[in-house]
Scaffold this motif. Structure first.
Motif, PDB file in Angstrom:
ATOM      1  N   GLY B 165       0.828  -1.196   0.000  1.00 27.54           N
ATOM      2  CA  GLY B 165       0.000   0.000   0.000  1.00 27.54           C
ATOM      3  C   GLY B 165       0.858   1.240   0.000  1.00 27.54           C
ATOM      4  N   GLU B 170       1.736   6.667  -0.619  1.00 26.41           N
ATOM      5  CA  GLU B 170       2.220   6.795   0.743  1.00 26.41           C
ATOM      6  C   GLU B 170       1.225   7.521   1.634  1.00 26.41           C
ATOM      7  OE1 GLU B 170       6.277   8.117   0.806  1.00 26.41           O
ATOM      8  OE2 GLU B 170       5.944   8.839   2.843  1.00 26.41           O
ATOM      9  N   ARG B 171       0.659   8.587   1.116  1.00 25.23           N
ATOM     10  CA  ARG B 171      -0.220   9.394   1.969  1.00 25.23           C
ATOM     11  C   ARG B 171      -1.517   8.660   2.271  1.00 25.23           C
ATOM     12  NH1 ARG B 171       0.644  15.195   0.425  1.00 25.23           N
ATOM     13  NH2 ARG B 171       2.488  15.032   1.732  1.00 25.23           N
ATOM     14  N   ALA B 172      -2.036   7.933   1.257  1.00 28.63           N
ATOM     15  CA  ALA B 172      -3.259   7.156   1.505  1.00 28.63           C
ATOM     16  C   ALA B 172      -2.979   6.102   2.566  1.00 28.63           C
ATOM     17  CB  ALA B 172      -3.741   6.514   0.218  1.00 28.63           C
ATOM     18  N   ALA B 173      -1.784   5.522   2.537  1.00 32.54           N
ATOM     19  CA  ALA B 173      -1.422   4.525   3.543  1.00 32.54           C
ATOM     20  C   ALA B 173      -1.356   5.170   4.928  1.00 32.54           C
ATOM     21  CB  ALA B 173      -0.079   3.890   3.193  1.00 32.54           C
ATOM     22  N   LEU B 174      -0.847   6.382   4.944  1.00 28.65           N
ATOM     23  CA  LEU B 174      -0.736   7.122   6.207  1.00 28.65           C
ATOM     24  C   LEU B 174      -2.118   7.329   6.827  1.00 28.65           C
ATOM     25  CD1 LEU B 174       1.548   8.377   7.779  1.00 28.65           C
ATOM     26  CD2 LEU B 174       1.192  10.501   6.559  1.00 28.65           C
ATOM     27  N   MET B 175      -3.117   7.583   5.968  1.00 29.46           N
ATOM     28  CA  MET B 175      -4.480   7.797   6.458  1.00 29.46           C
ATOM     29  C   MET B 175      -5.036   6.543   7.122  1.00 29.46           C
ATOM     30  SD  MET B 175      -5.849   9.748   3.125  1.00 29.46           S
ATOM     31  CE  MET B 175      -4.961  11.192   2.538  1.00 29.46           C
ATOM     32  N   LEU B 176      -4.483   5.384   6.744  1.00 30.29           N
ATOM     33  CA  LEU B 176      -4.972   4.127   7.311  1.00 30.29           C
ATOM     34  C   LEU B 176      -4.118   3.689   8.498  1.00 30.29           C
ATOM     35  CD1 LEU B 176      -5.550   2.436   3.891  1.00 30.29           C
ATOM     36  CD2 LEU B 176      -7.312   3.251   5.430  1.00 30.29           C
ATOM     37  N   GLY B 177      -3.239   4.565   8.940  1.00 22.30           N
ATOM     38  CA  GLY B 177      -2.452   4.261  10.119  1.00 22.30           C
ATOM     39  C   GLY B 177      -1.141   3.562   9.838  1.00 22.30           C
ATOM     40  N   ASP B 179       2.497   3.855   9.281  1.00 20.12           N
ATOM     41  CA  ASP B 179       3.520   4.881   9.513  1.00 20.12           C
ATOM     42  C   ASP B 179       4.591   4.798   8.421  1.00 20.12           C
ATOM     43  OD1 ASP B 179       5.529   6.494  10.367  1.00 20.12           O
ATOM     44  OD2 ASP B 179       5.397   5.904  12.464  1.00 20.12           O
TER      45      ASP B 179
END
Lengths: 249, 288
Positions: B165, B170-177, B179
């Protein structure tokens, strides 16, 4: 449960959010309406902490200077400086504008990646919930997310956010570019999330009309400031709102 | 038959060299130009543990792989984390680290042809009239297991899916927690370990020399560019294309054409299909 007080965001010297205070109660649907560039996405990014990541990246690359002021409180905790990944862990999950699916992964993989924070048991329950919410996805599980239609992609995006075990779900323009029929389907699903779980929801949308029937409380943004707020009925009766956002006089 | 057997062996060794580079780039978008240095240092660490400290071979391998992973993680934590997202700085700093390691080893006395690792298994077997030693067969098996393992890891484990993911958005992954800094660090560690695995399987076939660090870096870049940057499956297939092309050139042209083939492959790919064989992220976006 989520309280933002006097939130201000500057891009260099431009004021993107001007003293916004918004509250979202437990298991309520809160609407945030406003035209393009009114500050809806900036608000969503600030609440979910993504703004801190944008700020960091801009700073490293020597780009725009972004500054945030104000207080942000979630379940009684101050989260203003909490990292975005920790905010997601705490239960604030953003379903971003333009969906941002993992387009080279299949639908089921997208959902599984969404379940990163969930335990095995939670992931199983959530997956069943998502499939019941969007039966259309059941047949599409093996398809690459990038090849789905806009509406199906939005279903995956909401499903993926639900997999992350949110306590509060932030939906940024979930209806953008969709047919009225698909909009109605999604809105029904959002209502169902509220009814069948205790998740709170904040929906940011440009067009108030399709979303308005399901919101409990709403804010109207203009040029980065909240110019009006109230319960659904209060806003419905307001002549200014009627003419500006519903095309009625 | 000779071409087939040695082509396969050569391809697998190229794939081993390139996988670590492809994986780090695919996940954290950091072009790790210290890849060759990580490869060589793992060889020397294993040699030191084995010959100077007299540890058993298996233990020496495990320890040096672990050390390599830690080295990769430290490289990320101390240096690369500050420049991530700025391609030029990433290249310069990782290349500088690579140079420092390689030249440091050279001045530290690791020179000459005296450094060798023992093969895993002695003896040889004849396949279709071509003699092949056991070690090369073990190498092919390790390569295939590694690719299969990576595929399973990225598709069926939580961590692997999270890395996938993050590689895509990267940012979409960040939204899902997820890091992103932590994941990039892990990717760097995995990449370093993969470089180490390549070193330990390939180096026993020759001498450990500092120069082959540069060679490995060039080959892994070639493999990744032909395969499409960021796609490690692409890198695997590209390794086979370049690997066979190299063996063909050795048979029909002469052994000094090996390197030319790899460099030519980079140039041809950049001219004809800059996104590489499997670098199709852009195309997918256009279709939707």
């Amino acid at each position: 449960m989520l309280n933002a007080t006097d939130l201000m965001v500057f891009y260099e010297n431009m004021l993107a959010l001007n003293n916004i205070s918004i509250t979202c109660q437990k298991n309520r649907i809160t609407g945030v309406f406003g035209a393009n560039s009114a500050g809806k996405s900036t608000l969503m990014y600030s609440l979910s902490g993504i703004m801190l990541d944008i700020q960091k990246k801009e700073k490293m690359a020597g780009g725009e200077r972004i500054t945030l002021y104000g207080q942000l409180e979630f379940e009684g905790r101050d989260i203003m400086n909490m990292k975005p990944s920790n905010r997601a862990r705490a239960g604030i999950v953003l379903c971003p504008e333009r969906r941002r699916l993992f387009s080279e992964s299949s639908v089921i993989e997208n959902l599984r990646i969404g379940g990163y924070l969930a335990t095995k048991e939670q992931a199983k329950v959530s997956l069943e919930f998502v499939m019941a919410l969007f039966p259309a996805l059941t047949k599409l599980q093996k398809r690459l997310a990038g090849f789905l239609s806009g509406g199906e992609q939005q279903m995956v995006a909401i499903g993926r956010a639900l997999m992350a075990q949110p306590k509060i779900l932030l939906l940024d323009e979930p209806l953008m570019g969709l047919s009225p029929l698909m909009q109605a389907t999604l809105i029904r699903a959002v209502k169902k999330i509220q009814e069948e779980s205790d998740i709170s929801i904040i929906v940011a949308e440009q067009y108030a009309r399709p979303v308005f029937p399901i919101v409990d409380y709403a804010y109207i943004l203009e040029n980065g400031a909240a110019v009006m707020e109230g319960t659904r009925d209060e806003l419905m009766d307001n002549p200014d709102v009627k003419s500006a956002y519903f095309g009625m006089s | 038959m000779e071409i087939l057997v040695y082509g396969t062996i050569n391809s697998v060794s190229l794939a081993l060299m390139g996988l670590g580079f492809a994986m780090v780039y695919g996940i954290s978008r950091v072009p790790n130009f210290a890849h060759g240095a990580l490869y060589i240092i793992c060889g020397f660490v294993t040699w030191t543990l084995l010959q100077k400290l007299g540890l058993p071979y298996g233990l020496a391998i495990v320890l040096s792989l672990a050390a390599n992973g830690i080295l990769g993680i430290l490289m990320y934590r101390l240096v690369l984390i500050r420049v991530r997202g700025m391609s030029i700085s990433e290249i310069i700093s990782s290349y500088a680290i690579g140079l420092a390691i390689l030249e440091g080893l050279r001045y530290g006395g690791f020179r000459g042809m005296t450094y060798t690792l023992p093969v895993f298994m002695d003896g040889m077997v004849v396949i279709g009239g071509v003699p092949v030693d056991y070690h090369r067969i073990v190498m092919v098996i390790i390569g295939i297991l590694l690719v299969a393992g990576l595929w399973l890891f990225t598709h069926f484990t939580k961590l692997g899916l999270a890395l996938q993911g993050m590689a895509q958005d990267e940012r979409a992954a960040l939204m899902l927690g997820i890091d992103s800094d932590f994941m990039a660090m892990l990717a760097m560690g995995f990449g370093a370990i993969l470089a180490g695995v390549a070193a330990i399987t390939i180096l026993p076939l020759g001498n450990i020399v500092v120069e082959s660090g540069y060679h490995v870096l060039i080959m892994s870049i070639a493999v990744c560019i032909v395969g499409g940057l960021g796609s490690w499956m692409g890198a695997f297939f590209a390794a086979f294309i370049i690997g066979y092309a190299q063996i063909l050139s050795v048979v029909f042209l002469g052994s000094h054409f090996q390197m030319v083939v790899a460099l030519l492959a980079i140039i041809l790919t950049l001219i004809l299909k800059p996104s590489g064989l499997f670098g199709q992220q852009k195309e997918l976006e256009d279709r939707v």
